[in-house]
Design a protein around this motif. Structure first.
Motif, PDB file in Angstrom:
ATOM      1  N   GLY A  90      13.093  57.187  71.909  1.00  0.00           N
ATOM      2  CA  GLY A  90      13.528  58.254  71.083  1.00  0.00           C
ATOM      3  C   GLY A  90      13.027  58.215  69.576  1.00  0.00           C
ATOM      4  N   GLN A  91      13.651  58.726  68.793  1.00  0.00           N
ATOM      5  CA  GLN A  91      13.252  58.880  67.421  1.00  0.00           C
ATOM      6  C   GLN A  91      14.611  58.521  66.522  1.00  0.00           C
ATOM      7  N   PRO A  92      14.302  57.834  65.545  1.00  0.00           N
ATOM      8  CA  PRO A  92      15.355  57.283  64.750  1.00  0.00           C
ATOM      9  C   PRO A  92      16.028  58.257  64.068  1.00  0.00           C
ATOM     10  N   ASN A  93      17.345  58.382  64.001  1.00  0.00           N
ATOM     11  CA  ASN A  93      18.297  59.599  63.627  1.00  0.00           C
ATOM     12  C   ASN A  93      18.253  60.810  64.178  1.00  0.00           C
ATOM     13  N   VAL A  94      17.321  60.978  65.053  1.00  0.00           N
ATOM     14  CA  VAL A  94      17.147  62.273  65.567  1.00  0.00           C
ATOM     15  C   VAL A  94      17.409  62.123  67.146  1.00  0.00           C
ATOM     16  N   TYR A  95      16.478  61.502  67.892  1.00  0.00           N
ATOM     17  CA  TYR A  95      16.580  61.458  69.119  1.00  0.00           C
ATOM     18  C   TYR A  95      17.406  60.141  69.718  1.00  0.00           C
ATOM     19  N   PRO A  96      18.377  59.934  70.385  1.00  0.00           N
ATOM     20  CA  PRO A  96      18.614  58.466  70.623  1.00  0.00           C
ATOM     21  C   PRO A  96      17.804  57.868  71.717  1.00  0.00           C
ATOM     22  N   PRO A  97      17.700  56.662  71.892  1.00  0.00           N
ATOM     23  CA  PRO A  97      16.858  55.888  72.711  1.00  0.00           C
ATOM     24  C   PRO A  97      17.432  56.029  74.406  1.00  0.00           C
ATOM     25  N   LEU A  98      16.643  55.973  75.264  1.00  0.00           N
ATOM     26  CA  LEU A  98      17.239  55.645  76.770  1.00  0.00           C
ATOM     27  C   LEU A  98      17.056  54.298  76.976  1.00  0.00           C
ATOM     28  N   ALA A  99      16.158  53.675  76.692  1.00  0.00           N
ATOM     29  CA  ALA A  99      15.464  52.176  76.649  1.00  0.00           C
ATOM     30  C   ALA A  99      17.052  51.544  76.158  1.00  0.00           C
ATOM     31  N   GLY A 100      17.337  50.677  77.027  1.00  0.00           N
ATOM     32  CA  GLY A 100      18.689  49.920  76.383  1.00  0.00           C
ATOM     33  C   GLY A 100      19.851  50.699  76.038  1.00  0.00           C
ATOM     34  N   SER A 101      20.163  51.807  76.526  1.00  0.00           N
ATOM     35  CA  SER A 101      21.351  52.632  76.222  1.00  0.00           C
ATOM     36  C   SER A 101      22.339  52.384  77.313  1.00  0.00           C
ATOM     37  N   GLU A 102      23.490  52.089  76.547  1.00  0.00           N
ATOM     38  CA  GLU A 102      24.705  51.994  77.370  1.00  0.00           C
ATOM     39  C   GLU A 102      25.089  53.070  77.958  1.00  0.00           C
ATOM     40  N   TRP A 103      24.756  54.445  77.777  1.00  0.00           N
ATOM     41  CA  TRP A 103      24.736  55.532  78.422  1.00  0.00           C
ATOM     42  C   TRP A 103      24.129  55.740  79.683  1.00  0.00           C
ATOM     43  N   VAL A 104      22.971  55.165  79.807  1.00  0.00           N
ATOM     44  CA  VAL A 104      21.963  55.086  80.876  1.00  0.00           C
ATOM     45  C   VAL A 104      22.347  54.249  81.935  1.00  0.00           C
ATOM     46  N   ALA A 105      22.843  53.060  81.235  1.00  0.00           N
ATOM     47  CA  ALA A 105      23.460  52.090  82.267  1.00  0.00           C
ATOM     48  C   ALA A 105      24.984  52.337  82.553  1.00  0.00           C
ATOM     49  N   GLY A 106      25.498  53.213  82.170  1.00  0.00           N
ATOM     50  CA  GLY A 106      26.927  53.688  82.419  1.00  0.00           C
ATOM     51  C   GLY A 106      26.901  54.370  83.538  1.00  0.00           C
ATOM     52  N   SER A 107      27.999  55.349  83.433  1.00  0.00           N
ATOM     53  CA  SER A 107      28.555  56.103  84.461  1.00  0.00           C
ATOM     54  C   SER A 107      27.316  57.172  85.060  1.00  0.00           C
ATOM     55  N   GLU A 108      27.064  57.343  86.212  1.00  0.00           N
ATOM     56  CA  GLU A 108      25.960  58.088  86.745  1.00  0.00           C
ATOM     57  C   GLU A 108      26.439  59.508  86.502  1.00  0.00           C
ATOM     58  N   GLU A 109      27.687  59.872  86.637  1.00  0.00           N
ATOM     59  CA  GLU A 109      28.279  61.111  86.686  1.00  0.00           C
ATOM     60  C   GLU A 109      27.999  61.686  85.127  1.00  0.00           C
ATOM     61  N   ARG A 110      28.173  60.909  84.277  1.00  0.00           N
ATOM     62  CA  ARG A 110      28.044  61.140  82.726  1.00  0.00           C
ATOM     63  C   ARG A 110      26.637  61.591  82.468  1.00  0.00           C
ATOM     64  N   MET A 111      25.702  60.657  82.966  1.00  0.00           N
ATOM     65  CA  MET A 111      24.380  61.149  82.692  1.00  0.00           C
ATOM     66  C   MET A 111      24.142  62.377  83.357  1.00  0.00           C
ATOM     67  N   ILE A 112      24.329  62.841  84.708  1.00  0.00           N
ATOM     68  CA  ILE A 112      24.145  63.793  85.486  1.00  0.00           C
ATOM     69  C   ILE A 112      24.862  65.205  84.275  1.00  0.00           C
ATOM     70  N   ARG A 113      25.874  65.091  83.919  1.00  0.00           N
ATOM     71  CA  ARG A 113      26.485  66.082  83.217  1.00  0.00           C
ATOM     72  C   ARG A 113      25.774  66.387  82.133  1.00  0.00           C
ATOM     73  N   ILE A 114      25.402  65.366  81.165  1.00  0.00           N
ATOM     74  CA  ILE A 114      24.585  65.703  79.946  1.00  0.00           C
ATOM     75  C   ILE A 114      23.325  66.543  80.418  1.00  0.00           C
ATOM     76  N   VAL A 115      22.414  65.982  81.419  1.00  0.00           N
ATOM     77  CA  VAL A 115      21.307  66.609  81.526  1.00  0.00           C
ATOM     78  C   VAL A 115      21.602  68.210  82.175  1.00  0.00           C
ATOM     79  N   LEU A 116      22.630  68.268  83.059  1.00  0.00           N
ATOM     80  CA  LEU A 116      22.870  69.473  83.641  1.00  0.00           C
ATOM     81  C   LEU A 116      23.272  70.672  82.472  1.00  0.00           C
ATOM     82  N   HIS A 117      24.136  70.020  81.604  1.00  0.00           N
ATOM     83  CA  HIS A 117      24.756  71.157  80.622  1.00  0.00           C
ATOM     84  C   HIS A 117      24.574  70.836  79.151  1.00  0.00           C
TER      85      HIS A 117
END
Ligand code: HEC
Length: 216
Positions: free
Chosen positions: A113-140
């Motif tokens: 990502g970019q500091p302060n603007v776009y969060p990282p996907l590498a090493g992100s607990e959101w990516v490692a966490g719930s599959e459903e949450r990730m799907i919702r983020i990209v859908l909406h």
């Protein structure tokens, strides 16, 4: 006892029989039968027909493919061995393209990502966490303060649900979950379809706060 004159008389009678016959024929208008009923034309035709039948059967025997309907059906499924060199790509490999086209602009090729603007996907607990949450983020999409890998972000991610199919979304997320040191399992298109159906009424982007309430 026949005498010479008797013989002569018989011959004379026969001769006159012949001539009488000829006279009658002429009167009847009969044509002289020169060849005694023998004509070459039908014989030649018969020969031609025999030849045609002969080569016809050779042709049929050669090209009939034993009257097997599948032999001429190009859609028939005749278990062909897979072409040598045909490699089956994994979801993650297929997803790389989707990521490059739809996510890379913000989250970058290295997933940092970019500091302060776009969060990282590498090493992100959101990516490692719930599959459903990730799907919702990209859908909406996503909107609001979020903490990712210890850093704060407060930005907006646009929804991509109308742009990406279930397959594409599953592939992209599978890529994100297995790249840059991430080690989470693949995402199945069926799961994307399920979440899509369950959240069909959703218009606004999710807030991180909302998503954190969804189970693990
Ligand atoms: C226009 C830029 C942009 C694009 C394109 C984009 N995102 Fe995001 N993404 C963001 C922003 C900004 C946030 C944080 C939103 C916030 O602050 O609430 C975010 C958050 C996330 C998060 C949760 C936080 C994290 O970093 O783990 C995930 C997961 C995510 N994006 C995945 C994706 C995927 C997958 C794609 C492509 C299908 C994608 N994003 C495309 C900008 C973008």
């Amino acid at each position: 006892m026949s005498t010479l004159s008797d013989n002569f008389r018989v011959e004379q009678a026969a001769a006159s029989d012949d001539s009488i016959q000829q006279v009658h024929d002429r009167l009847r208008g009969a044509k002289p039968d020169k060849e005694h009923g023998y004509s070459k034309t039908p014989l030649i035709l018969l020969g031609v027909m025999c030849t045609l039948v002969f080569f016809g059967s050779i042709y049929v025997a050669h090209y009939s493919i034993r009257f097997d309907p599948l032999a001429v059906n190009e859609h028939a499924n005749r278990a062909k061995p897979e072409k040598a060199g045909a490699v089956k790509l994994t979801r993650a490999q297929l997803g790389k393209r989707v990521y490059v086209a739809n996510c890379m602009l913000c989250h970058q090729a290295d997933g940092r990502g970019q500091p302060n603007v776009y969060p990282p996907l590498a090493g992100s607990e959101w990516v490692a966490g719930s599959e459903e949450r990730m799907i919702r983020i990209v859908l909406h999409g996503l909107n609001g303060p979020i903490t990712v890998a210890g850093k704060q972000f407060n930005n907006v991610m646009a929804p991509l649900g109308t742009v990406l199919s279930d397959d594409q979304l599953a592939n992209a997320l599978s890529y994100v979950r297995s790249e840059w040191g991430n080690t989470s399992p693949e995402v199945e298109p069926a799961n994307v379809a399920k979440v899509r159906a369950e959240t069909a009424g959703r218009k606004a982007p999710w807030t991180p706060e909302e998503l954190l309430k969804i189970g693990q």
